[in-house]
Design a protein around this motif. Structure first.
Motif, PDB file in Angstrom:
ATOM      1  N   MET A   1       0.841  -1.163   0.000  1.00  0.00           N
ATOM      2  CA  MET A   1       0.000   0.000   0.000  1.00  0.00           C
ATOM      3  C   MET A   1       0.892   1.235   0.000  1.00  0.00           C
ATOM      4  O   MET A   1       1.905   1.286   0.679  1.00  0.00           O
ATOM      5  CB  MET A   1      -0.880  -0.056   1.245  1.00  0.00           C
ATOM      6  CG  MET A   1      -1.883   1.015   1.389  1.00  0.00           C
ATOM      7  SD  MET A   1      -3.406   1.135   0.537  1.00  0.00           S
ATOM      8  CE  MET A   1      -4.179  -0.089  -0.134  1.00  0.00           C
ATOM      9  N   ALA A   2       0.527   2.236  -0.755  1.00  0.00           N
ATOM     10  CA  ALA A   2       1.317   3.457  -0.850  1.00  0.00           C
ATOM     11  C   ALA A   2       1.254   4.230   0.463  1.00  0.00           C
ATOM     12  O   ALA A   2       0.306   4.118   1.228  1.00  0.00           O
ATOM     13  CB  ALA A   2       0.801   4.323  -1.994  1.00  0.00           C
ATOM     14  N   ARG A   3       2.266   5.015   0.690  1.00  0.00           N
ATOM     15  CA  ARG A   3       2.317   5.834   1.901  1.00  0.00           C
ATOM     16  C   ARG A   3       1.337   6.999   1.788  1.00  0.00           C
ATOM     17  O   ARG A   3       0.961   7.415   0.697  1.00  0.00           O
ATOM     18  CB  ARG A   3       3.716   6.385   2.109  1.00  0.00           C
ATOM     19  CG  ARG A   3       4.724   5.298   2.356  1.00  0.00           C
ATOM     20  CD  ARG A   3       6.076   5.905   2.599  1.00  0.00           C
ATOM     21  NE  ARG A   3       7.044   4.842   2.801  1.00  0.00           N
ATOM     22  CZ  ARG A   3       8.329   4.993   2.605  1.00  0.00           C
ATOM     23  NH1 ARG A   3       8.817   6.136   2.222  1.00  0.00           N
ATOM     24  NH2 ARG A   3       9.151   3.991   2.810  1.00  0.00           N
ATOM     25  N   GLN A   4       0.963   7.549   2.934  1.00  0.00           N
ATOM     26  CA  GLN A   4       0.075   8.706   2.968  1.00  0.00           C
ATOM     27  C   GLN A   4       0.831   9.953   2.508  1.00  0.00           C
ATOM     28  O   GLN A   4       2.043  10.070   2.685  1.00  0.00           O
ATOM     29  CB  GLN A   4      -0.453   8.939   4.390  1.00  0.00           C
ATOM     30  CG  GLN A   4      -1.336   7.826   4.897  1.00  0.00           C
ATOM     31  CD  GLN A   4      -2.654   7.747   4.132  1.00  0.00           C
ATOM     32  OE1 GLN A   4      -3.198   8.752   3.703  1.00  0.00           O
ATOM     33  NE2 GLN A   4      -3.142   6.544   3.939  1.00  0.00           N
ATOM     34  N   THR A  34      12.253  -1.930  -8.110  1.00  0.00           N
ATOM     35  CA  THR A  34      11.333  -3.028  -8.412  1.00  0.00           C
ATOM     36  C   THR A  34      10.750  -3.612  -7.132  1.00  0.00           C
ATOM     37  O   THR A  34       9.554  -3.914  -7.071  1.00  0.00           O
ATOM     38  CB  THR A  34      12.054  -4.124  -9.219  1.00  0.00           C
ATOM     39  OG1 THR A  34      12.584  -3.546 -10.405  1.00  0.00           O
ATOM     40  CG2 THR A  34      11.110  -5.258  -9.571  1.00  0.00           C
ATOM     41  N   ARG A  35      11.571  -3.744  -6.088  1.00  0.00           N
ATOM     42  CA  ARG A  35      11.064  -4.242  -4.801  1.00  0.00           C
ATOM     43  C   ARG A  35      10.003  -3.305  -4.236  1.00  0.00           C
ATOM     44  O   ARG A  35       8.968  -3.746  -3.737  1.00  0.00           O
ATOM     45  CB  ARG A  35      12.206  -4.390  -3.808  1.00  0.00           C
ATOM     46  CG  ARG A  35      13.038  -5.609  -4.037  1.00  0.00           C
ATOM     47  CD  ARG A  35      14.041  -5.807  -2.908  1.00  0.00           C
ATOM     48  NE  ARG A  35      15.169  -6.556  -3.411  1.00  0.00           N
ATOM     49  CZ  ARG A  35      16.407  -6.077  -3.565  1.00  0.00           C
ATOM     50  NH1 ARG A  35      16.687  -4.855  -3.205  1.00  0.00           N
ATOM     51  NH2 ARG A  35      17.353  -6.835  -4.053  1.00  0.00           N
ATOM     52  N   GLN A  40       4.197  -2.180  -3.255  1.00  0.00           N
ATOM     53  CA  GLN A  40       3.075  -1.248  -3.279  1.00  0.00           C
ATOM     54  C   GLN A  40       1.953  -1.703  -4.210  1.00  0.00           C
ATOM     55  O   GLN A  40       0.785  -1.533  -3.887  1.00  0.00           O
ATOM     56  CB  GLN A  40       3.540   0.153  -3.686  1.00  0.00           C
ATOM     57  CG  GLN A  40       4.388   0.818  -2.625  1.00  0.00           C
ATOM     58  CD  GLN A  40       4.766   2.230  -2.991  1.00  0.00           C
ATOM     59  OE1 GLN A  40       4.418   2.732  -4.054  1.00  0.00           O
ATOM     60  NE2 GLN A  40       5.489   2.888  -2.112  1.00  0.00           N
ATOM     61  N   MET A  41       2.294  -2.289  -5.356  1.00  0.00           N
ATOM     62  CA  MET A  41       1.274  -2.639  -6.349  1.00  0.00           C
ATOM     63  C   MET A  41       0.930  -4.115  -6.377  1.00  0.00           C
ATOM     64  O   MET A  41      -0.119  -4.495  -6.879  1.00  0.00           O
ATOM     65  CB  MET A  41       1.743  -2.219  -7.746  1.00  0.00           C
ATOM     66  CG  MET A  41       1.901  -0.730  -7.911  1.00  0.00           C
ATOM     67  SD  MET A  41       2.358  -0.274  -9.594  1.00  0.00           S
ATOM     68  CE  MET A  41       4.044  -0.815  -9.663  1.00  0.00           C
ATOM     69  N   GLY A  42       1.832  -4.957  -5.901  1.00  0.00           N
ATOM     70  CA  GLY A  42       1.599  -6.394  -5.979  1.00  0.00           C
ATOM     71  C   GLY A  42       1.948  -6.918  -7.353  1.00  0.00           C
ATOM     72  O   GLY A  42       2.439  -6.209  -8.210  1.00  0.00           O
ATOM     73  N   THR A  43       1.674  -8.197  -7.541  1.00  0.00           N
ATOM     74  CA  THR A  43       1.947  -8.837  -8.827  1.00  0.00           C
ATOM     75  C   THR A  43       0.673  -9.451  -9.360  1.00  0.00           C
ATOM     76  O   THR A  43      -0.290  -9.676  -8.639  1.00  0.00           O
ATOM     77  CB  THR A  43       3.022  -9.930  -8.684  1.00  0.00           C
ATOM     78  OG1 THR A  43       2.566 -10.877  -7.735  1.00  0.00           O
ATOM     79  CG2 THR A  43       4.338  -9.352  -8.221  1.00  0.00           C
ATOM     80  N   SER A  44       0.670  -9.740 -10.631  1.00  0.00           N
ATOM     81  CA  SER A  44      -0.470 -10.357 -11.271  1.00  0.00           C
ATOM     82  C   SER A  44       0.014 -11.562 -12.067  1.00  0.00           C
ATOM     83  O   SER A  44       1.030 -11.491 -12.751  1.00  0.00           O
ATOM     84  CB  SER A  44      -1.167  -9.359 -12.205  1.00  0.00           C
ATOM     85  OG  SER A  44      -2.207 -10.000 -12.898  1.00  0.00           O
ATOM     86  N   ALA A  45      -0.702 -12.650 -11.987  1.00  0.00           N
ATOM     87  CA  ALA A  45      -0.343 -13.854 -12.727  1.00  0.00           C
ATOM     88  C   ALA A  45      -0.786 -13.780 -14.180  1.00  0.00           C
ATOM     89  O   ALA A  45      -0.330 -14.546 -15.009  1.00  0.00           O
ATOM     90  CB  ALA A  45      -0.936 -15.086 -12.057  1.00  0.00           C
TER      91      ALA A  45
END
Length: 50
Positions: A1-4, A34-35, A40-45
């Motif tokens: 999750m992105a920071r405030q 990249t980390r 923050q965004m996650g990954t998608s399969a």
């Protein structure tokens, strides 16, 4: 999750400029960003067809 977002804007009346403490370039910088992006965004399969 992105920071405030910050509660206030940083002071811009007289910014202090100094030499960089270190430089981030090349493969280490790519891996670091990249980390952060993955955290923050996650990954998608799913993969879009070419």
């Amino acid at each position: 999750m992105a920071r405030q977002a910050p509660a206030t804007d940083p002071a811009q009346d007289s910014p202090e400029v100094s030499a960089p403490k270190h430089a981030a370039a090349g493969i280490p910088a790519l891996l670091h960003t990249t980390r952060i992006a993955t955290a923050q965004m996650g990954t998608s399969a799913r993969c879009a067809p070419c």
